[in-house]
Motif scaffolding. Structure first.
Motif, PDB file in Angstrom:
ATOM      1  N   SER A 194       0.837  -1.201   0.000  1.00  0.00           N
ATOM      2  CA  SER A 194       0.000   0.000   0.000  1.00  0.00           C
ATOM      3  C   SER A 194       0.868   1.246   0.000  1.00  0.00           C
ATOM      4  O   SER A 194       1.820   1.338   0.780  1.00  0.00           O
ATOM      5  N   GLU A 195       0.546   2.175  -0.876  1.00  0.00           N
ATOM      6  CA  GLU A 195       1.234   3.463  -0.962  1.00  0.00           C
ATOM      7  C   GLU A 195       2.750   3.312  -1.027  1.00  0.00           C
ATOM      8  O   GLU A 195       3.498   4.046  -0.372  1.00  0.00           O
ATOM      9  N   GLY A 196       3.214   2.319  -1.789  1.00  0.00           N
ATOM     10  CA  GLY A 196       4.640   2.150  -2.006  1.00  0.00           C
ATOM     11  C   GLY A 196       5.375   1.373  -0.936  1.00  0.00           C
ATOM     12  O   GLY A 196       6.589   1.204  -1.021  1.00  0.00           O
ATOM     13  N   GLY A 245      17.563   2.660  -1.616  1.00  0.00           N
ATOM     14  CA  GLY A 245      16.823   3.901  -1.825  1.00  0.00           C
ATOM     15  C   GLY A 245      15.803   3.871  -2.946  1.00  0.00           C
ATOM     16  O   GLY A 245      15.106   4.855  -3.170  1.00  0.00           O
ATOM     17  N   LEU A 246      15.682   2.765  -3.675  1.00  0.00           N
ATOM     18  CA  LEU A 246      14.666   2.672  -4.729  1.00  0.00           C
ATOM     19  C   LEU A 246      13.278   2.583  -4.106  1.00  0.00           C
ATOM     20  O   LEU A 246      13.129   2.124  -2.974  1.00  0.00           O
ATOM     21  N   PRO A 247      12.253   2.988  -4.853  1.00  0.00           N
ATOM     22  CA  PRO A 247      10.901   2.809  -4.312  1.00  0.00           C
ATOM     23  C   PRO A 247      10.621   1.327  -4.118  1.00  0.00           C
ATOM     24  O   PRO A 247      11.033   0.495  -4.921  1.00  0.00           O
ATOM     25  N   LYS A 248       9.935   1.010  -3.057  1.00  0.00           N
ATOM     26  CA  LYS A 248       9.658  -0.389  -2.760  1.00  0.00           C
ATOM     27  C   LYS A 248       8.631  -0.983  -3.714  1.00  0.00           C
ATOM     28  O   LYS A 248       8.698  -2.154  -4.046  1.00  0.00           O
ATOM     29  N   THR A 249       7.645  -0.209  -4.107  1.00  0.00           N
ATOM     30  CA  THR A 249       6.640  -0.677  -5.063  1.00  0.00           C
ATOM     31  C   THR A 249       6.146   0.536  -5.828  1.00  0.00           C
ATOM     32  O   THR A 249       6.450   1.670  -5.481  1.00  0.00           O
ATOM     33  N   TYR A 250       5.343   0.268  -6.835  1.00  0.00           N
ATOM     34  CA  TYR A 250       4.665   1.375  -7.503  1.00  0.00           C
ATOM     35  C   TYR A 250       3.857   2.117  -6.453  1.00  0.00           C
ATOM     36  O   TYR A 250       3.221   1.506  -5.603  1.00  0.00           O
ATOM     37  N   GLY A 251       3.845   3.420  -6.522  1.00  0.00           N
ATOM     38  CA  GLY A 251       3.146   4.208  -5.521  1.00  0.00           C
ATOM     39  C   GLY A 251       1.635   4.053  -5.519  1.00  0.00           C
ATOM     40  O   GLY A 251       0.987   4.250  -4.511  1.00  0.00           O
ATOM     41  N   THR A 252       1.050   3.658  -6.641  1.00  0.00           N
ATOM     42  CA  THR A 252      -0.407   3.572  -6.717  1.00  0.00           C
ATOM     43  C   THR A 252      -0.928   2.152  -6.538  1.00  0.00           C
ATOM     44  O   THR A 252      -2.128   1.934  -6.510  1.00  0.00           O
ATOM     45  N   GLU A 306      -2.017  -1.386  -4.974  1.00  0.00           N
ATOM     46  CA  GLU A 306      -2.617  -1.865  -3.727  1.00  0.00           C
ATOM     47  C   GLU A 306      -2.846  -3.368  -3.871  1.00  0.00           C
ATOM     48  O   GLU A 306      -3.591  -3.799  -4.742  1.00  0.00           O
ATOM     49  N   VAL A 307      -2.152  -4.150  -3.054  1.00  0.00           N
ATOM     50  CA  VAL A 307      -2.279  -5.603  -3.091  1.00  0.00           C
ATOM     51  C   VAL A 307      -2.453  -6.097  -1.664  1.00  0.00           C
ATOM     52  O   VAL A 307      -1.725  -5.680  -0.762  1.00  0.00           O
ATOM     53  N   GLU A 308      -3.424  -6.979  -1.468  1.00  0.00           N
ATOM     54  CA  GLU A 308      -3.595  -7.631  -0.173  1.00  0.00           C
ATOM     55  C   GLU A 308      -3.722  -9.123  -0.448  1.00  0.00           C
ATOM     56  O   GLU A 308      -4.492  -9.529  -1.319  1.00  0.00           O
ATOM     57  N   ARG A 359       2.888 -10.209  -7.448  1.00  0.00           N
ATOM     58  CA  ARG A 359       1.871  -9.167  -7.524  1.00  0.00           C
ATOM     59  C   ARG A 359       0.931  -9.436  -8.688  1.00  0.00           C
ATOM     60  O   ARG A 359      -0.243  -9.093  -8.635  1.00  0.00           O
ATOM     61  N   LYS A 360       1.428 -10.095  -9.734  1.00  0.00           N
ATOM     62  CA  LYS A 360       0.611 -10.447 -10.893  1.00  0.00           C
ATOM     63  C   LYS A 360       0.178 -11.913 -10.860  1.00  0.00           C
ATOM     64  O   LYS A 360      -0.928 -12.246 -11.251  1.00  0.00           O
ATOM     65  N   LEU A 361       1.072 -12.790 -10.430  1.00  0.00           N
ATOM     66  CA  LEU A 361       0.840 -14.231 -10.489  1.00  0.00           C
ATOM     67  C   LEU A 361       0.168 -14.799  -9.251  1.00  0.00           C
ATOM     68  O   LEU A 361      -0.348 -15.906  -9.291  1.00  0.00           O
TER      69      LEU A 361
END
Length: 138
Positions: free
Chosen positions: A63-65, A81-88, A90-92, A116-118
């Motif tokens: 959530s929120e990166g 320092g890279l973003p952990k995930t796309y900022g938008t 949302e996966v649970e 996240r996809k599979l």
């Protein structure tokens, strides 16, 4: 038994780059997999290299990166320092028995295929664990 593997995508940058060569040890199914291990999995006819972030019964929230595992923020110092995930994004997800949640280190790589996809990947698909980078493209 060991394998020498050439990486064929960018999904694990900054830790592994396209054309890097790694030494991997065949996974002994009698041993436990660990969170943060880099593994090679065979999905259909394709081999992928990803990092384990979730183990059986873990509850994953992206959530929120940020990634939370069992409601605790997941520490990922290897991302440099890279973003952990796309900022938008949302996966649970709750990981079933005998499955793991695999994700690449470079989360903004649009062609990357991971849990996240599979969804979760059955542990029988894990064929090796990365041991050492033998040669780097960088």
């Amino acid at each position: 038994m060991f394998q020498i593997i050439k990486i064929k995508n960018r999904s694990m940058e900054p830790n592994f780059h396209n054309n890097d060569i790694i030494l991997a040890k065949n996974w002994d199914t009698s041993k436990s997999l660990k969170r943060k291990q880099v593994v090679i999995a065979k999905l259909s006819d394709e081999y992928i290299i990803k990092r384990i972030i979730g183990l059986p019964k873990d509850k994953i929230l992206i959530s929120e990166g940020s990634i939370f595992i069992n409601r605790t923020l997941f520490d990922e110092p290897y991302l440099d320092g890279l973003p952990k995930t796309y900022g938008t994004e949302e996966v649970e997800y709750t990981i079933p028995d005998d499955h793991v949640f695999l994700i690449g280190d470079y989360r903004n790589y649009s062609h990357a295929v991971d849990s996240r996809k599979l969804g979760a990947v059955h542990i029988s698909k894990i064929i090796a664990i990365s041991i050492l980078k033998l040669w780097s493209n960088k």
